[in-house]
Design an enzyme around this catalytic site. Structure first.
Site, PDB file in Angstrom:
ATOM      1  N   SER A 163       0.879  -1.181   0.000  1.00  0.00           N
ATOM      2  CA  SER A 163       0.000   0.000   0.000  1.00  0.00           C
ATOM      3  C   SER A 163       0.910   1.223   0.000  1.00  0.00           C
ATOM      4  CB  SER A 163      -0.827  -0.042   1.286  1.00  0.00           C
ATOM      5  OG  SER A 163      -1.248   1.252   1.663  1.00  0.00           O
TER       6      SER A 163
ATOM      7  N   TYR B 176      -1.248  -0.553  10.469  1.00  0.00           N
ATOM      8  CA  TYR B 176      -1.359  -1.009   9.074  1.00  0.00           C
ATOM      9  C   TYR B 176      -0.097  -0.615   8.304  1.00  0.00           C
ATOM     10  CZ  TYR B 176      -3.363  -1.315   4.327  1.00  0.00           C
ATOM     11  OH  TYR B 176      -3.606  -1.610   3.008  1.00  0.00           O
TER      12      TYR B 176
HETATM   13  N1  NAP Z   1      -8.558  -1.055  -1.033  1.00  0.00           N
HETATM   14  C1  NAP Z   1      -7.543  -0.224  -0.847  1.00  0.00           C
HETATM   15  O1  NAP Z   1      -7.712   1.010  -0.836  1.00  0.00           O
HETATM   16  C2  NAP Z   1      -6.158  -0.760  -0.688  1.00  0.00           C
HETATM   17  C3  NAP Z   1      -5.084   0.140  -0.817  1.00  0.00           C
HETATM   18  C4  NAP Z   1      -3.789  -0.320  -0.664  1.00  0.00           C
HETATM   19  C5  NAP Z   1      -3.570  -1.655  -0.393  1.00  0.00           C
HETATM   20  N2  NAP Z   1      -4.619  -2.525  -0.256  1.00  0.00           N
HETATM   21  C6  NAP Z   1      -4.333  -3.915   0.062  1.00  0.00           C
HETATM   22  O2  NAP Z   1      -4.921  -4.758  -0.876  1.00  0.00           O
HETATM   23  C7  NAP Z   1      -5.156  -6.030  -0.298  1.00  0.00           C
HETATM   24  C8  NAP Z   1      -6.582  -6.452  -0.595  1.00  0.00           C
HETATM   25  O3  NAP Z   1      -7.476  -5.568   0.068  1.00  0.00           O
HETATM   26  P1  NAP Z   1      -8.903  -5.170  -0.513  1.00  0.00           P
HETATM   27  O4  NAP Z   1      -8.907  -3.706  -0.637  1.00  0.00           O
HETATM   28  O5  NAP Z   1      -9.252  -6.007  -1.670  1.00  0.00           O
HETATM   29  O6  NAP Z   1      -9.805  -5.501   0.763  1.00  0.00           O
HETATM   30  P2  NAP Z   1     -11.035  -6.486   1.003  1.00  0.00           P
HETATM   31  O7  NAP Z   1     -12.057  -6.318  -0.048  1.00  0.00           O
HETATM   32  O8  NAP Z   1     -11.411  -6.296   2.423  1.00  0.00           O
HETATM   33  O9  NAP Z   1     -10.351  -7.901   0.811  1.00  0.00           O
HETATM   34  C9  NAP Z   1      -9.444  -8.409   1.743  1.00  0.00           C
HETATM   35  C10 NAP Z   1      -9.283  -9.892   1.508  1.00  0.00           C
HETATM   36  O10 NAP Z   1      -8.376 -10.426   2.484  1.00  0.00           O
HETATM   37  C11 NAP Z   1      -8.983 -11.541   3.096  1.00  0.00           C
HETATM   38  N3  NAP Z   1      -8.503 -11.740   4.449  1.00  0.00           N
HETATM   39  C12 NAP Z   1      -8.587 -10.890   5.504  1.00  0.00           C
HETATM   40  N4  NAP Z   1      -8.060 -11.460   6.596  1.00  0.00           N
HETATM   41  C13 NAP Z   1      -7.633 -12.699   6.224  1.00  0.00           C
HETATM   42  C14 NAP Z   1      -7.009 -13.768   6.903  1.00  0.00           C
HETATM   43  N5  NAP Z   1      -6.721 -13.704   8.211  1.00  0.00           N
HETATM   44  N6  NAP Z   1      -6.712 -14.890   6.212  1.00  0.00           N
HETATM   45  C15 NAP Z   1      -7.015 -14.978   4.901  1.00  0.00           C
HETATM   46  N7  NAP Z   1      -7.599 -14.007   4.200  1.00  0.00           N
HETATM   47  C16 NAP Z   1      -7.916 -12.877   4.855  1.00  0.00           C
HETATM   48  C17 NAP Z   1     -10.480 -11.256   3.043  1.00  0.00           C
HETATM   49  O11 NAP Z   1     -11.257 -12.447   3.062  1.00  0.00           O
HETATM   50  P3  NAP Z   1     -11.906 -13.148   4.349  1.00  0.00           P
HETATM   51  O12 NAP Z   1     -12.518 -12.075   5.181  1.00  0.00           O
HETATM   52  O13 NAP Z   1     -12.890 -14.098   3.731  1.00  0.00           O
HETATM   53  O14 NAP Z   1     -10.799 -13.869   5.026  1.00  0.00           O
HETATM   54  C18 NAP Z   1     -10.603 -10.645   1.654  1.00  0.00           C
HETATM   55  O15 NAP Z   1     -10.677 -11.646   0.673  1.00  0.00           O
HETATM   56  C19 NAP Z   1      -4.859  -5.871   1.197  1.00  0.00           C
HETATM   57  O16 NAP Z   1      -3.600  -6.389   1.493  1.00  0.00           O
HETATM   58  C20 NAP Z   1      -4.893  -4.373   1.396  1.00  0.00           C
HETATM   59  O17 NAP Z   1      -4.092  -3.976   2.475  1.00  0.00           O
HETATM   60  C21 NAP Z   1      -5.896  -2.096  -0.403  1.00  0.00           C
END
Ligand code: NAP
Length: 269
Positions: free
Chosen positions: A144, A157
């Site tokens: 991120s 985070y």
């Molecule tokens: N969206 C943003 O603005 C943004 C920006 C920068 C970076 N990111 C990064 O992108 C990645 C994906 O995030 P997203 O935005 O797509 O969020 P999201 O829609 O909340 O998806 C997060 C995913 O991680 C899984 N997860 C959470 N805890 C877990 C665990 N203990 N074991 C296995 N799986 C787990 C969740 O599934 P379950 O709940 O089913 O386990 C879900 O599939 C993350 O690493 C996040 O930090 C996101």
């Protein structure tokens, strides 16, 4: 990018039940990849697997909590049993927080974030590495912009994402002669459920995103950037103009970058 780059490649994606991981799974399914999908929510994971099966026959859903080492081991073992190897591991599973550190009531919030975002990546990488060395494959870490600079409300985070960068940047050097490459992805705000689920100062999900989700990058655009970058085995991908400019600005005027980060949090975009 070679058109058939992902055809028949075995790709493990953690955090595939929603957001970036789900979209990546769908787009790679359309490109003929063999997918091993992991997340905790079995029902949502199976739904994503079913969507992917419209495009590719080889889709495995392995319910996994990456915070647990034994479950990461199981994910890799099941993948290898099904597909006889691994070409790409995408460490994408992540959770976040939205609270000023001085307001955080329970340190478990920071511990849990580190356990999922950082140790989850470490565990999966540890078990996948022998197979990645065999295939001269790829490690991908989804970090991120908070992994590049300090962002208020995101202390735990940001620390976990900086930790991922330190870990994977080290592996890139260590693994150079093995043929295993490392790509780090640094998205800015992407419209997903991550902020609704973000922990507030009491450790409970916010329930409502504090960000103007309609004004930030779509998940499709984010994955459109990721797919060719992974195929080109790029060292890192920093998304958004603000992210790219911030990298340079940080060298000459780091205080200005702090102000930009604070403004982004206060305005929610
Ligand atoms: N969206 C943003 O603005 C943004 C920006 C920068 C970076 N990111 C990064 O992108 C990645 C994906 O995030 P997203 O935005 O797509 O969020 P999201 O829609 O909340 O998806 C997060 C995913 O991680 C899984 N997860 C959470 N805890 C877990 C665990 N203990 N074991 C296995 N799986 C787990 C969740 O599934 P379950 O709940 O089913 O386990 C879900 O599939 C993350 O690493 C996040 O930090 C996101």
């Amino acid at each position: 990018m070679r058109k058939d780059y992902y055809q028949d490649k075995t790709v493990v994606i953690t955090g595939a039940s929603s957001g970036i991981g789900k979209e990546l799974a769908l787009q790679l399914a359309k490109k003929g990849a063999r997918l091993s999908l992991a997340a905790r929510n079995k029902k949502k994971l199976e739904e994503v697997a079913q969507l992917c099966r419209q495009y590719t026959t080889y889709v495995l859903a392995v319910p996994t909590d990456v915070a647990h080492q034994d479950q990461c081991k199981n994910l890799i073992e099941e993948t290898v049993r099904a597909f006889e190897g691994i070409d790409i591991l995408v460490n994408n599973a992540g959770i976040t927080m939205w609270a000023y550190f001085e307001e955080v009531r329970d340190m478990k919030i920071l511990e849990d974030i580190m356990q999922v975002n950082y140790f989850g990546s470490v565990y999966c990488t540890h078990y996948a590495l022998p197979y990645l060395k065999e295939s001269k494959g790829q490690l991908v870490g989804v970090s991120s912009l908070t992994g590049k600079t300090g962002v208020p409300t995101r202390s735990g985070y940001g620390a976990s994402k900086h930790a991922m960068a330190g870990f994977f940047d080290t592996l890139r050097v260590e693994l150079k002669e093995t043929g295993v490459s490392v790509t780090m992805i640094y998205p800015g705000f992407v419209s997903t459920e991550v902020r609704e689920r973000a922990m507030g100062s009491d450790g409970k999900p916010l329930g409502k995103s504090p960000v103007k989700e309609g004004k930030v990058m779509t998940v499709e655009k984010c994955v459109d950037i990721m797919i060719p970058a992974i195929a080109r085995q790029k060292r890192e991908v920093v998304m958004t103009f603000r992210g790219k400019a911030g990298l340079w600005l940080k060298l000459i005027a780091p205080g200005l970058v702090d102000k930009i980060a604070l403004k982004a949090i206060r305005t929610g975009k």
